[in-house]
Design an enzyme around this catalytic site. Sequence first.
Site, PDB file in Angstrom:
ATOM      1  N   HIS A 107       0.795  -1.224   0.000  1.00 36.57           N
ATOM      2  CA  HIS A 107       0.000   0.000   0.000  1.00 36.57           C
ATOM      3  C   HIS A 107       0.830   1.278   0.000  1.00 36.57           C
ATOM      4  O   HIS A 107       0.263   2.365   0.096  1.00 36.57           O
ATOM      5  CB  HIS A 107      -0.921   0.035   1.228  1.00 36.57           C
ATOM      6  CG  HIS A 107      -2.157  -0.791   1.088  1.00 36.57           C
ATOM      7  ND1 HIS A 107      -3.301  -0.351   0.453  1.00 36.57           N
ATOM      8  CD2 HIS A 107      -2.431  -2.059   1.512  1.00 36.57           C
ATOM      9  CE1 HIS A 107      -4.225  -1.298   0.498  1.00 36.57           C
ATOM     10  NE2 HIS A 107      -3.721  -2.342   1.131  1.00 36.57           N
ATOM     11  N   LYS A 146      -8.116  14.107   4.819  1.00 38.89           N
ATOM     12  CA  LYS A 146      -7.230  12.943   4.873  1.00 38.89           C
ATOM     13  C   LYS A 146      -6.224  13.177   5.981  1.00 38.89           C
ATOM     14  O   LYS A 146      -6.104  14.297   6.483  1.00 38.89           O
ATOM     15  CB  LYS A 146      -6.537  12.675   3.547  1.00 38.89           C
ATOM     16  CG  LYS A 146      -5.870  13.892   2.918  1.00 38.89           C
ATOM     17  CD  LYS A 146      -5.368  13.587   1.515  1.00 38.89           C
ATOM     18  CE  LYS A 146      -6.486  13.501   0.502  1.00 38.89           C
ATOM     19  NZ  LYS A 146      -6.550  12.253  -0.238  1.00 38.89           N
ATOM     20  N   ARG A 147      -5.503  12.123   6.375  1.00 33.80           N
ATOM     21  CA  ARG A 147      -4.551  12.304   7.464  1.00 33.80           C
ATOM     22  C   ARG A 147      -3.534  13.377   7.073  1.00 33.80           C
ATOM     23  O   ARG A 147      -3.225  13.569   5.895  1.00 33.80           O
ATOM     24  CB  ARG A 147      -3.866  10.993   7.844  1.00 33.80           C
ATOM     25  CG  ARG A 147      -2.948  10.403   6.807  1.00 33.80           C
ATOM     26  CD  ARG A 147      -2.441   9.028   7.245  1.00 33.80           C
ATOM     27  NE  ARG A 147      -1.709   8.363   6.186  1.00 33.80           N
ATOM     28  CZ  ARG A 147      -0.391   8.441   6.029  1.00 33.80           C
ATOM     29  NH1 ARG A 147       0.334   9.169   6.860  1.00 33.80           N
ATOM     30  NH2 ARG A 147       0.208   7.790   5.045  1.00 33.80           N
ATOM     31  N   LYS A 163       0.918  14.743   1.449  1.00 31.39           N
ATOM     32  CA  LYS A 163      -0.471  15.012   1.051  1.00 31.39           C
ATOM     33  C   LYS A 163      -0.707  16.506   0.832  1.00 31.39           C
ATOM     34  O   LYS A 163      -1.729  16.909   0.303  1.00 31.39           O
ATOM     35  CB  LYS A 163      -1.435  14.436   2.079  1.00 31.39           C
ATOM     36  CG  LYS A 163      -1.392  12.900   2.119  1.00 31.39           C
ATOM     37  CD  LYS A 163      -2.335  12.320   3.140  1.00 31.39           C
ATOM     38  CE  LYS A 163      -2.247  10.807   3.209  1.00 31.39           C
ATOM     39  NZ  LYS A 163      -2.802  10.115   2.023  1.00 31.39           N
ATOM     40  N   THR A 204      -8.534   6.545  -1.687  1.00 30.09           N
ATOM     41  CA  THR A 204      -9.916   6.081  -1.828  1.00 30.09           C
ATOM     42  C   THR A 204     -10.896   7.224  -1.626  1.00 30.09           C
ATOM     43  O   THR A 204     -12.002   7.181  -2.164  1.00 30.09           O
ATOM     44  CB  THR A 204     -10.236   4.949  -0.825  1.00 30.09           C
ATOM     45  OG1 THR A 204      -9.865   5.353   0.493  1.00 30.09           O
ATOM     46  CG2 THR A 204      -9.508   3.671  -1.191  1.00 30.09           C
ATOM     47  N   LYS A 225     -14.589   8.347  -3.588  1.00 25.94           N
ATOM     48  CA  LYS A 225     -15.853   8.672  -2.919  1.00 25.94           C
ATOM     49  C   LYS A 225     -16.364  10.034  -3.362  1.00 25.94           C
ATOM     50  O   LYS A 225     -17.565  10.216  -3.600  1.00 25.94           O
ATOM     51  CB  LYS A 225     -15.661   8.636  -1.405  1.00 25.94           C
ATOM     52  CG  LYS A 225     -15.282   7.269  -0.861  1.00 25.94           C
ATOM     53  CD  LYS A 225     -14.731   7.352   0.551  1.00 25.94           C
ATOM     54  CE  LYS A 225     -14.072   6.051   0.961  1.00 25.94           C
ATOM     55  NZ  LYS A 225     -13.294   6.162   2.203  1.00 25.94           N
TER      56      LYS A 225
END
Length: 826
Positions: A370, A561-562, A567, A669, A673
């Site tokens: 992952h 998101k975290r 990110k 993911t 969504k």
Amino acid sequence: MKASEASVSDLLQHYGLSSTPFIEKENALYERHLVFDRAIDPKVATARERFEAFSRSVRDILAQRWVLTKKTYERENAKRIYYLSMEFLIGRSLTNNVTNLLLNPLVRQAAPELGVDWLELVEQEPDAGLGNGGLGRLAACYLDSMATMELPATGYGLRYEYGMFKQSIAGGWQKENPDNWLRDGDPWEISRPHEKVEIKLNVSFQLQAGQLQVIRNRPSSLFGIPYDRPVVGYGGKTINTLRLWAAGAPDYFDFQKFGTGDFVGALSETLEAQSLTRLLYPDDSTMEGQGLRFLQEYFLVACSMADLVRRFQRHNTDWNKLPEKAAIQLNDTHPSMSVAELMRILLDDAHLGWEQAWNLTRRTLAYTNHTLLPEALEKWPVAWFEILLPRHLEIIYEINRRLLDEVRVRFPGDEGRVERVSLVEEGSQRRVRMANLAIVGTHSTNGVAAVHSKLLRTMTVKDLAEMFPERFNNKTNGVTPRRWLLEANPALARAITQVIGDQWTTDLSQLNQLKSFAEDHGCRDVFLKAKREAKEQFTNWLKSTSGQVVDPHTIFDCQIKRIHEYKRQLMNALRIIVVYNRLKENPGIEMAPRTFFFAGKAAPAYKLAKLIIKFINNLADTIDGDPVMRGRLKVVFLPEYNVSLAERLIPASDASNQISTAGYEASGTSNMKFMMNGALTVGTRDGATIEMAEEAGEDNLFLFGLSVEQVEASRAWYDPHWHYEHEPETRAALDLIFSDYFSPDERGVFAPLRDTLLTQGDHYMHLADLTSYCQAHERLGALYADPGAWAHKAILNVASSGKFSSDRAIAEYAADIWKVQPCPVL
């Protein structure tokens, strides 16, 4: 059976309860649980007691199908999937189980008759603290799909007593509070102590000065106590099981110590055992926290392997049939010890020879990678194996010896390759490379998006991919449309069903039919109405739960998101400052008003991530205090991001920011969504966003920034100072931060941001992509001014999201890796 057509009596008969009413009778399920479980008058029950009674009543409804599912698998001796994951981010279970059991007609009838506020009832259930981010959420989606597709499957995880932490914000800073999600018990789980398994360790523990100390070479045992949760397939035909392990001590304590007053010492073994599964993600900034994580991973593996081997042996005496009866999937590197543990079982317990044991192990196990981040590819100290698991280390050494012999035969003289593929990393502290162990000891290694799988093969584990090319494949992630569209966004789900029927709930490729309706003005209006309804529901919920007021008529611009540097929540904040500066310089500029939503947790020891949260909150306060920004810009950081919050915010969102540095996000993911719910993506060419653009067409997303190849090619010479010197808006945004404009009472607090973005070289290339990012959002803002054109693109995104169903992903796993067929429960 379709929920829209079923009466309550039909539903109860379907689940074998035709003679048992749900409510309003003495022997009704709901009333019985209040009276006999709680010994209270139903009329005076609290909201929590009503929730528990309602949940247990729903569990009663599914119970017979759950038992029948198990009996069917046993009778058919079906090949089973065993999905091992350290995380299962399942969220709340009541609404999801009601949806998948098709019980919405029952809820619509029962709630008003009982005088129950359904939304209040739902809010009584805490999100299960069994995961943190995308890894755990993916695992939950996959369990949903396996049950819906009638695949015989069991999920294995740990029953953490405390989740990661409950996040609150104080003075702009993240505060971590205990997440004791099991404080009031859980109505869905069933303890099965009679199925416990014994796990032997080469050490014991004792309490010294308030701390548990390791006693070497004194063997001890732990017990794994299984707790089962139902996993309801859509339609209620198949009810699979998520089995979570809790750690327990043997049923004794030192009575002599207890009798002399040393109560804690008498119970030290119990305290040690229970501590093992007490907390999701212990603090891995300390050696003690890392050691606990190591033990947690072994405990999950050992309990799960013992359980599934026990199940295999009930119906099979020939070990050669193991790969024909069990497909074991390792969800990321955490369960990699499965390779050594299964070998230990086959060598020491089954007394097989090495070659036979190794053949069976590889054919039974498969591995999903992952991440490409080196810190996430776990490497555990050899010393820990020597102390705790010496037999496993012997097995790993023998696997490695044979592997390196093979490398030297195939690549003579290439000692560099030998070092790189070795399971043991040499150095001042020798470590076992768990990802290498997982690749070598399984028959399949898959990435989770096309670009991720390519980078995995060509960069991260290139040497192993060249040795075993046939083992590497891609399985792009997916999400369940039952939870993330049907349940989370009922207005849009109804609109879709009115246009194309309801088959999309179990075959998301049906959404492709919507493409032909994207030009239809009536369909566009229906879509925009559904989006308005979702936004109004979210704003009402936000106001009622937090007091925050946001305008549903603004663009809802989201990044949830975290919190991590790659990110790039920090780049998003810089983009907001650029817009802020433009409005300050020219208040008359035409621009659609925006509300910027951030949500996500930072790891407690990740100081820079926590500083980014602080910066976003200070930015929000500054904008709120500026009258020029009123009604034009608003920044909101939503604390305690979890599944339930995502289910509310994602349907309401207009813009989805998927802005990781290209080459760093494995898949994502949340991007799927958002797409499924009609938000438009502003994103880099990274992870599954690339495939989303392929499905919808690049002109229906707002892509920007450096590609994977450009990031890699510019790494050696990239200098963020160039952007600071040559891009006026970038410089102005940074100077505002560096001048303490956003921290007048905390001067210098954001100095580490200067170090990250300039002094230390901006590793994640925030400044390289900032201008392109701002331009992408300008294009999005211009489109929003034309509602018809906006709806057209949004509908095309929804219509193109069919590939990103977890059903599609699981069908690929089942056909290509597991070789498992459906086992219908009749």
